[in-house]
Design a protein around this motif. Structure first.
Motif, mmCIF file in Angstrom:
data_model
loop_
_atom_site.group_PDB
_atom_site.id
_atom_site.type_symbol
_atom_site.label_atom_id
_atom_site.label_comp_id
_atom_site.label_asym_id
_atom_site.label_seq_id
_atom_site.Cartn_x
_atom_site.Cartn_y
_atom_site.Cartn_z
ATOM 1 N N HIS A 258 0.829 -1.200 0.000
ATOM 2 C CA HIS A 258 0.000 0.000 0.000
ATOM 3 C C HIS A 258 0.866 1.254 0.000
ATOM 4 C CE1 HIS A 258 -3.530 -2.469 1.007
ATOM 5 N NE2 HIS A 258 -2.751 -3.079 1.877
ATOM 6 N N GLN A 281 -5.248 1.335 0.894
ATOM 7 C CA GLN A 281 -6.093 0.947 -0.240
ATOM 8 C C GLN A 281 -5.253 0.818 -1.510
ATOM 9 O OE1 GLN A 281 -9.178 0.017 -0.240
ATOM 10 N NE2 GLN A 281 -9.756 0.567 1.849
ATOM 11 N N GLY A 282 -4.073 0.218 -1.390
ATOM 12 C CA GLY A 282 -3.235 0.007 -2.565
ATOM 13 C C GLY A 282 -2.562 1.287 -3.021
ATOM 14 N N HIS A 304 -7.888 5.602 -5.747
ATOM 15 C CA HIS A 304 -7.226 4.296 -5.829
ATOM 16 C C HIS A 304 -7.843 3.521 -6.995
ATOM 17 C CE1 HIS A 304 -5.892 5.209 -1.698
ATOM 18 N NE2 HIS A 304 -7.158 5.556 -1.490
ATOM 19 N N GLU A 307 -8.227 -0.342 -6.580
ATOM 20 C CA GLU A 307 -9.142 -0.711 -5.495
ATOM 21 C C GLU A 307 -10.560 -0.202 -5.741
ATOM 22 O OE1 GLU A 307 -8.231 -2.811 -3.127
ATOM 23 O OE2 GLU A 307 -6.262 -2.883 -4.098
ATOM 24 N N SER A 328 -16.942 3.965 -3.079
ATOM 25 C CA SER A 328 -16.670 3.324 -4.365
ATOM 26 C C SER A 328 -17.886 3.392 -5.282
ATOM 27 C CB SER A 328 -16.284 1.853 -4.163
ATOM 28 O OG SER A 328 -16.136 1.196 -5.407
#
Length: 434
Positions: A258, A281-282, A304, A307, A328
């Motif tokens: 991450h 979150q990456g 992200h 993600e 998201s």
């Protein structure tokens, strides 16, 4: 480029209320809440757009102009843009077919900012040897919208305190202006330096280029911020309540899956403090700062892509931040831009993303309910439109001078680019306002 009307009235999306609605639903639309028809046919770009910028290039004091970076090195600037007859005010090939410009930003840097926004571009050195370095190119607005300007690459070789030899920045990837409170122009440029490996004694994390108005860019002092960060990227400038210019960057600690965030306070090129945060979150592809929770201070948004969403980190107290909240659209995201797109006086997020199992991209709006107490985050999402091709950039501007936030999108469809502008005609009510 074709935009489809999408009416969303499902659980978790904007509630449909008996408010005024659009008559023109041809652009970005959600019944009774988002009404953003196109300003006209899109600008057709001969080539592949890489970056879209909104700025004040004609010095009239309004963010209503556009600049487009087209692969590999062409820049087009549009001022007093008429979408019915979109003619570039100025265009040039920066490197005369001798290289690739990796990125472009607008910042008031030259001539003490009196002529409007200037342009700063950068290149990378793919050799990645101990002596390899990228370069920066400065374009002075000059009051004639760049008509008499040419850009010469300036190698990045930054001095570090107590060292005889300058350090290199082989992979610059983002440039921001550092501006003191009340200043009309940036007192320095800061460049994030990526090197996806372990820290090296020959490299720097950040290059700070000072701004002496009487000195050409090639002769400005370059000072290196040399720390322990790796793969510094996605830099953005921010001024918090204490007024000190700060740099927010993403970096990738060795052995971690991450990215982390670092808020750097830079004084004469030396890092004097850093605040670390971990969205977990990456990879962080983009950073934005805006007051999302309506409490009067800046919050942080990180995008992200892998993600499929974004993290929101609110500022609870001066330079003290909450745990990230993740939102998201249930798709791979590519860009985010903030603005009041619903007209309710709050800050919304427009997020560009892929549409699964298609070659389309789309825009989803995330809108904060206006009846929430300051300091609280509650974002309602709704899909507002789809497009053939890939949305490579989104910017907010005031295209028609009505003091409402319009939206421009750069789209790549095959080998052809297009830029569309959407006018804000939203009715002024957001979710939860009734």
């Amino acid at each position: 480029m074709r935009w489809w009307v999408v009416v969303v009235a499902v659980s978790g999306c904007f509630p449909v209320a008996p408010l005024d609605d659009c008559t023109d639903r041809s652009g970005l639309y959600v019944a009774h809440h988002v009404c953003m028809p196109p300003a006209g046919p899109p600008i057709v770009i001969d080539g592949q757009p890489v970056t879209l910028l909104a700025g004040d290039f004609d010095g009239r004091g309004t963010i209503d102009d556009l600049a487009v970076l087209i692969d590999p090195d062409v820049v087009k600037v549009y001022t007093q843009l008429d979408m019915a007859d979109p003619v570039a005010t100025w265009e040039t090939a920066l490197l005369a077919d001798e290289g690739v410009v990796e990125g472009l930003v607008n910042v008031r840097y030259f001539d003490e900012g009196v002529h409007g926004d200037d342009l700063i571009a950068w290149t990378i050195d793919t050799a990645l040897s101990p002596t390899a370095t990228g370069s920066v190119l400065g374009l002075r607005n000059g009051g004639d919208v760049f008509a008499s300007q040419t850009a010469t690459p300036v190698p990045l070789a930054a001095a570090v305190d107590g060292e005889d030899m300058p350090r290199q920045c082989p992979l610059p990837n983002s440039v921001v202006g550092l501006q003191d409170p009340g200043a009309r122009y940036a007192g320095a440029l800061a460049l994030a330096c990526a090197f996806p490996d372990v820290p090296s004694l020959s490299l720097v994390d950040v290059v700070v280029i000072h701004n002496d108005p009487t000195t050409p860019l090639a002769s400005q002092a370059q000072v290196g911020v040399a720390g322990s960060l790796v793969d510094v990227h996605a830099a953005i400038a921010a001024q918090f309540d204490d007024g000190a210019p700060r740099l927010i960057v993403a970096h990738h600690p060795p052995g971690d899956h991450h990215d982390q965030l670092a808020i750097l306070t830079v004084d004469n090129g030396s890092e004097v403090s850093a605040i670390e945060m971990a969205p977990r979150q990456g990879i962080v592809d983009q950073i934005a700062v805006v007051d999302l929770d309506a409490d009067g201070d800046l919050d942080i948004v990180t995008l992200h892509g892998d993600e499929r969403g974004l993290s929101i980190i609110t500022q609870d107290q001066p330079l003290r931040f909450s745990e990230p909240e993740f939102f998201s659209p249930e798709a791979i995201v590519t860009r985010v831009v903030a603005g009041d797109f619903t007209g309710d006086g709050g800050v919304d997020l427009a997020v560009a993303h892929l549409v699964d199992n298609t070659r389309h991209h789309a825009i989803t709006m995330f809108v904060r309910s206006p009846d929430l107490a300051p300091g609280k985050i509650g974002l309602e999402p709704a899909l507002v439109g789809e497009v053939d091709g890939e949305i490579v950039d989104l910017v907010a501007l005031d295209y028609d001078g009505d003091e409402r936030t319009d939206l421009a999108a750069a789209v790549l469809d095959g080998t052809t680019g297009r830029v569309s502008v959407f006018l804000n005609r939203s009715p002024g009510d957001g979710p939860g306002s009734n």
